[in-house]
Design a protein around this motif. Sequence first.
Motif, PDB file in Angstrom:
ATOM      1  N   UNK A 170      21.054  16.242  43.110  1.00 26.10           N
ATOM      2  CA  UNK A 170      21.697  15.125  42.506  1.00 26.10           C
ATOM      3  C   UNK A 170      22.508  16.287  41.664  1.00 26.10           C
ATOM      4  N   UNK A 171      24.391  15.503  41.916  1.00 25.24           N
ATOM      5  CA  UNK A 171      25.532  16.456  41.811  1.00 25.24           C
ATOM      6  C   UNK A 171      26.126  15.875  40.548  1.00 25.24           C
ATOM      7  N   UNK A 172      26.421  17.135  39.615  1.00 24.53           N
ATOM      8  CA  UNK A 172      26.629  16.887  38.755  1.00 24.53           C
ATOM      9  C   UNK A 172      28.491  16.994  38.569  1.00 24.53           C
ATOM     10  N   UNK A 173      29.443  16.352  36.948  1.00 27.16           N
ATOM     11  CA  UNK A 173      30.575  16.387  36.460  1.00 27.16           C
ATOM     12  C   UNK A 173      30.216  18.059  35.364  1.00 27.16           C
ATOM     13  N   UNK A 174      30.832  18.498  35.238  1.00 29.82           N
ATOM     14  CA  UNK A 174      31.150  19.125  33.212  1.00 29.82           C
ATOM     15  C   UNK A 174      31.356  17.441  32.888  1.00 29.82           C
ATOM     16  N   UNK A 217      38.599  16.072  39.825  1.00 29.90           N
ATOM     17  CA  UNK A 217      38.357  14.646  40.534  1.00 29.90           C
ATOM     18  C   UNK A 217      36.885  15.266  41.399  1.00 29.90           C
ATOM     19  N   UNK A 218      37.022  16.833  41.841  1.00 30.51           N
ATOM     20  CA  UNK A 218      36.243  16.856  42.945  1.00 30.51           C
ATOM     21  C   UNK A 218      35.250  16.713  42.970  1.00 30.51           C
ATOM     22  N   UNK A 219      34.412  16.372  42.220  1.00 27.54           N
ATOM     23  CA  UNK A 219      32.743  16.391  41.995  1.00 27.54           C
ATOM     24  C   UNK A 219      32.337  14.897  42.569  1.00 27.54           C
ATOM     25  N   UNK A 245      41.868   4.215  40.591  1.00 24.30           N
ATOM     26  CA  UNK A 245      40.659   5.552  40.677  1.00 24.30           C
ATOM     27  C   UNK A 245      39.195   5.477  40.030  1.00 24.30           C
ATOM     28  N   UNK A 246      38.573   4.409  40.289  1.00 20.34           N
ATOM     29  CA  UNK A 246      37.300   4.800  40.199  1.00 20.34           C
ATOM     30  C   UNK A 246      36.851   5.853  40.805  1.00 20.34           C
ATOM     31  N   UNK A 247      36.943   6.121  42.256  1.00 22.33           N
ATOM     32  CA  UNK A 247      36.701   7.093  43.365  1.00 22.33           C
ATOM     33  C   UNK A 247      37.135   8.143  44.154  1.00 22.33           C
ATOM     34  N   UNK A 248      37.418   9.676  43.762  1.00 22.47           N
ATOM     35  CA  UNK A 248      38.499  10.572  44.083  1.00 22.47           C
ATOM     36  C   UNK A 248      38.962   9.674  45.960  1.00 22.47           C
ATOM     37  N   UNK A 249      40.255  10.066  46.074  1.00 23.41           N
ATOM     38  CA  UNK A 249      40.543   8.976  46.913  1.00 23.41           C
ATOM     39  C   UNK A 249      39.842  10.358  48.417  1.00 23.41           C
ATOM     40  N   UNK A 250      39.573  10.964  48.569  1.00 23.98           N
ATOM     41  CA  UNK A 250      39.128  11.525  49.871  1.00 23.98           C
ATOM     42  C   UNK A 250      38.222  11.686  49.460  1.00 23.98           C
TER      43      UNK A 250
END
Length: 440
Positions: free
Chosen positions: A35-39, A185-187, A243-248
């Motif tokens: 699992x990877x989480x954002x703030x 948005x980099x998470x 912008x649902x997903x970070x483009x990178x």
Amino acid sequence: MSVKVCKFGGTSMADGNVIAGVKKIIESDKSRRYVVVSAPGKRYSGDTKVTDLLYACYNELKKSGTCATSFKAVRARFGDIVKQLNLNFDIDAVLDETQKRIDVENSEDFTASRGEYLSARVVAEYLGAKFVDAEDVVYFNEDGSFNGEKSYKAIEAALTGVEKAVFPGFYGKGVDGKVKTFSRGGSDISGAIVARAVNASEYENWTDVSGFLACDPRIVDSPKNIKTLSYKELRELSYMGANVLHSESIFPVRKANIPIKIKNTFRPEDDGTAIVPTSRYVPSGNTVTGIAGKKNFTVIYIEKSLMNAEIGFVRKVLSVIEKENIPVEHIPSGIDTMSLVISSEALDDNTLSRILEGIEYAVEPDIIRVIENIALVATVGHGMSSSVGTSARLFNAIAAADINIKMIDQGSSELNIVVGVKNDDYERCIKAIYKEFFGN
Ligand code: ASP
């Protein structure tokens, strides 16, 4: 056995109740192991994201040498979450240590990264999973780019024999040994990195919408949901503002052909959007997959007789722009004409005059003109290349809405057609294209 990596965004971390829902989602599928989480994000409109609270902490630290006052709001957010989760976890000790380290490190990136760090500490505790600090496994190169080779190895090593783990998103370690963040948005990128490192069967990206919509719902009422997108279509749509997903974020998984699934934490039963390798893409039967766009571009139009025969013309023009270190978004061209489409944000008045003078000097054009306040609208879909008459339908729909097209650029992949229209016509243009290809 298949392994899924799940990334949960800020709204999925907003408070204890939502995090309790996240636990249910994770536990309902055994393959959801990493699992990877954002703030924590906004709990309601008008609320402040923890990452923004942390940027405020850094501003205070810069001015006064400590983040003590601003950090209180961060402390309160995590205190509430731990209380709501009924967790027996000494969050105060972790917060004390974090506050001290923010003052000592005295770095904007380090301060901003603590939202993800604290989120991951709490979620790991709540799930009974191992906490893996991104600082120890995600690395950047000297030039600031992501160091895949080193990071994938480190993640693999950290997960050997580990059944479940939680990673903080958004940051890693620079070559100077200091914490460094991705862009905002980099998470999403961090989630893709972990998915790639473990060769996941799927990268699930859990957010607060049920996937990609065929266009911006602020412009068209309840647009259709996109069930399947190819990586290429995703790249085009997210680059152009969806912008649902970070483009990178697709690059790490794209190389390994790992599909991405966008899911809604608040409606886990919804299908969401599957993003699949282009080679495995099965067309949905729709000519157009989605429409996206952005406002505020400047077009520099250049005309010169016999431009096509003049060797080095395009290079000379582009080297003027390169000197200013500005990216060019599109270069539509004719026999004796070419246009440079540049984001207006990158161009202040001085830069623009320098560019115009530079082009005059370099290629002595017959005409050079600047057109401002241009919006770009991209119509994207694999189906477009195979169905005859798509561009005719597109241009007719725009003409029927009485909108003047200022520029046309069809990507060489025939996956998209980009039109430039006046900023004021932007919304009407998207509505007209949507109506033509999706009805209503
Ligand atoms: N928390 C960071 C931000 O607000 C990163 C992320 O959420 O992906 O930009």
